[in-house]
Design a protein around this motif. Sequence first.
Motif, PDB file in Angstrom:
ATOM      1  N   PRO A  96       0.790  -1.232   0.000  1.00  0.00           N
ATOM      2  CA  PRO A  96       0.000   0.000   0.000  1.00  0.00           C
ATOM      3  C   PRO A  96       0.825   1.286   0.000  1.00  0.00           C
ATOM      4  O   PRO A  96       0.310   2.345  -0.389  1.00  0.00           O
ATOM      5  CB  PRO A  96      -0.833  -0.117   1.291  1.00  0.00           C
ATOM      6  N   LYS A  97       2.087   1.226   0.413  1.00  0.00           N
ATOM      7  CA  LYS A  97       2.895   2.446   0.419  1.00  0.00           C
ATOM      8  C   LYS A  97       3.298   2.878  -0.987  1.00  0.00           C
ATOM      9  O   LYS A  97       3.867   3.966  -1.169  1.00  0.00           O
ATOM     10  CB  LYS A  97       4.147   2.267   1.273  1.00  0.00           C
ATOM     11  N   THR A  98       3.014   2.055  -1.988  1.00  0.00           N
ATOM     12  CA  THR A  98       3.335   2.418  -3.371  1.00  0.00           C
ATOM     13  C   THR A  98       2.568   3.657  -3.795  1.00  0.00           C
ATOM     14  O   THR A  98       1.347   3.725  -3.639  1.00  0.00           O
ATOM     15  CB  THR A  98       3.000   1.264  -4.334  1.00  0.00           C
ATOM     16  N   MET A  99       3.259   4.636  -4.341  1.00  0.00           N
ATOM     17  CA  MET A  99       2.617   5.834  -4.855  1.00  0.00           C
ATOM     18  C   MET A  99       2.626   5.780  -6.377  1.00  0.00           C
ATOM     19  O   MET A  99       3.684   5.742  -7.000  1.00  0.00           O
ATOM     20  CB  MET A  99       3.342   7.108  -4.390  1.00  0.00           C
ATOM     21  N   ILE A 100       1.437   5.748  -6.965  1.00  0.00           N
ATOM     22  CA  ILE A 100       1.324   5.752  -8.421  1.00  0.00           C
ATOM     23  C   ILE A 100       1.484   7.186  -8.907  1.00  0.00           C
ATOM     24  O   ILE A 100       0.856   8.102  -8.387  1.00  0.00           O
ATOM     25  CB  ILE A 100      -0.033   5.184  -8.870  1.00  0.00           C
ATOM     26  N   PHE A 101       2.334   7.377  -9.914  1.00  0.00           N
ATOM     27  CA  PHE A 101       2.567   8.731 -10.425  1.00  0.00           C
ATOM     28  C   PHE A 101       2.372   8.749 -11.939  1.00  0.00           C
ATOM     29  O   PHE A 101       2.448   7.716 -12.607  1.00  0.00           O
ATOM     30  CB  PHE A 101       3.956   9.236 -10.025  1.00  0.00           C
ATOM     31  N   PRO A 102       2.111   9.912 -12.508  1.00  0.00           N
ATOM     32  CA  PRO A 102       1.740   9.982 -13.927  1.00  0.00           C
ATOM     33  C   PRO A 102       2.924   9.929 -14.876  1.00  0.00           C
ATOM     34  O   PRO A 102       4.020  10.379 -14.554  1.00  0.00           O
ATOM     35  CB  PRO A 102       1.044  11.347 -14.026  1.00  0.00           C
ATOM     36  N   ALA A 103       2.669   9.408 -16.049  1.00  0.00           N
ATOM     37  CA  ALA A 103       3.563   9.595 -17.177  1.00  0.00           C
ATOM     38  C   ALA A 103       3.140  10.890 -17.868  1.00  0.00           C
ATOM     39  O   ALA A 103       1.948  11.161 -18.016  1.00  0.00           O
ATOM     40  CB  ALA A 103       3.466   8.420 -18.149  1.00  0.00           C
ATOM     41  N   ILE A 104       4.100  11.698 -18.252  1.00  0.00           N
ATOM     42  CA  ILE A 104       3.800  12.995 -18.855  1.00  0.00           C
ATOM     43  C   ILE A 104       3.536  12.814 -20.349  1.00  0.00           C
ATOM     44  O   ILE A 104       4.377  12.298 -21.083  1.00  0.00           O
ATOM     45  CB  ILE A 104       4.968  13.982 -18.653  1.00  0.00           C
ATOM     46  N   THR A 105       2.348  13.216 -20.790  1.00  0.00           N
ATOM     47  CA  THR A 105       2.015  13.203 -22.215  1.00  0.00           C
ATOM     48  C   THR A 105       1.499  14.584 -22.602  1.00  0.00           C
ATOM     49  O   THR A 105       0.815  15.246 -21.809  1.00  0.00           O
ATOM     50  CB  THR A 105       0.943  12.149 -22.541  1.00  0.00           C
ATOM     51  N   PHE A 106       1.836  15.016 -23.821  1.00  0.00           N
ATOM     52  CA  PHE A 106       1.426  16.343 -24.286  1.00  0.00           C
ATOM     53  C   PHE A 106       1.499  16.344 -25.810  1.00  0.00           C
ATOM     54  O   PHE A 106       2.575  16.146 -26.384  1.00  0.00           O
ATOM     55  CB  PHE A 106       2.350  17.420 -23.706  1.00  0.00           C
ATOM     56  N   ALA A 107       0.352  16.552 -26.458  1.00  0.00           N
ATOM     57  CA  ALA A 107       0.263  16.338 -27.910  1.00  0.00           C
ATOM     58  C   ALA A 107       0.354  17.605 -28.746  1.00  0.00           C
ATOM     59  O   ALA A 107       0.429  17.511 -29.975  1.00  0.00           O
ATOM     60  CB  ALA A 107      -1.045  15.615 -28.235  1.00  0.00           C
ATOM     61  N   ALA A 108       0.360  18.794 -28.140  1.00  0.00           N
ATOM     62  CA  ALA A 108       0.237  20.021 -28.930  1.00  0.00           C
ATOM     63  C   ALA A 108       1.412  20.247 -29.884  1.00  0.00           C
ATOM     64  O   ALA A 108       1.228  20.812 -30.963  1.00  0.00           O
ATOM     65  CB  ALA A 108       0.072  21.227 -28.005  1.00  0.00           C
TER      66      ALA A 108
END
Length: 349
Positions: free
Chosen positions: A110-122
């Motif tokens: 439970p101590k796992t922190m899910i973090f985002p992958a950065i995506t940007f299409a502009a």
Amino acid sequence: MLTQVDRQILKSWRQYAVEPRLAKITGRVMRNTGPRIAIIGNCQSFGVAYAMKVLDPSATVDHFSMIARARSTMGLFAKTLETYDYVFSHDFLDGHVRGGGSEELCKRLPKTMIFPAITFAAFHPDLVYIHDLSRMHGFVCGPIGPYHSAIALFAYRKGLSVEMANALFNENVFDALGYFDMWNDASRELVDGTRDRYGLDLSAELMNWSRRGVFMYSTVHPMSFVLFDLSKKLFETVGLKPRTVNFNYYAIHDLARSEIFPIYPSIAKRYGAQGGYMFKLQNHHISTTVGDFLTLPQYIASCYKIYSGHDPSQLSNPRVDAWVADEATSGLLMRLARENFVAGLTPTL
């Protein structure tokens, strides 16, 4: 054959269980006396791991790459990660580790922190993927890996010549396709998505990135300073104090070794940047070779050659499918291709 994850698990146990005992016996002073940090994820995760090491040089920071299928089980993986003080992970699906994906990892740890992958299409609105439904998480690879041009794919499927396809890469086509109007949607997707899904507010960071100009190599590969700012945010979220450091001095542009999709000139101009049509091939052996690039005509010709080796049913992409199916859009693009070709508008650089 052991994957990077399998090898990292073995290395982790050596660092955790063996090296401190050897240091005690030999009297060697341990260099890494800070927290143990594990970073799990896709191609962006090395940049995050490296940035965290810069933020705290005393920390043990280990990177687990979720790209290939590991031999290790989720049980062994979770037991290994229990030895870390902080565990940060991208979302990952079943199959990379036997016994589950990131959801299963969070249940076990439970101590796992899910973090985002950065995506940007502009910056790269023309970049699309062609999914290979016969392989898990697989893609049809083109001349620069999984990155494809929607315009080039459309041209091939409509039977246009390479020269006529080349004529589609012009401002009037980009305008007709809405390529100049993607900044707001891309920004909302990044800011709202990371806030709603991961509880992180990157609105200030996005503003700072945009002030620096182009900050992506492709829609899914950010530049290193982006991952550094994300790492600082993760540090602050879990209560770690980031070190004050000039990251530009220590930056490693790891993702620049991979494929780089160009920012088309008229799109770059909208953002005050310099663009072009130079497509970079991947080169993960940069110490032995400088790699290679393709001009726009070379890229289109290479795409056509690769596509000709596939059954038409394998060359499906939702956006391109919609263009082909819509008579108005298809007719407009075909007309612009002819007009631009007659006018000599066939860019190369």
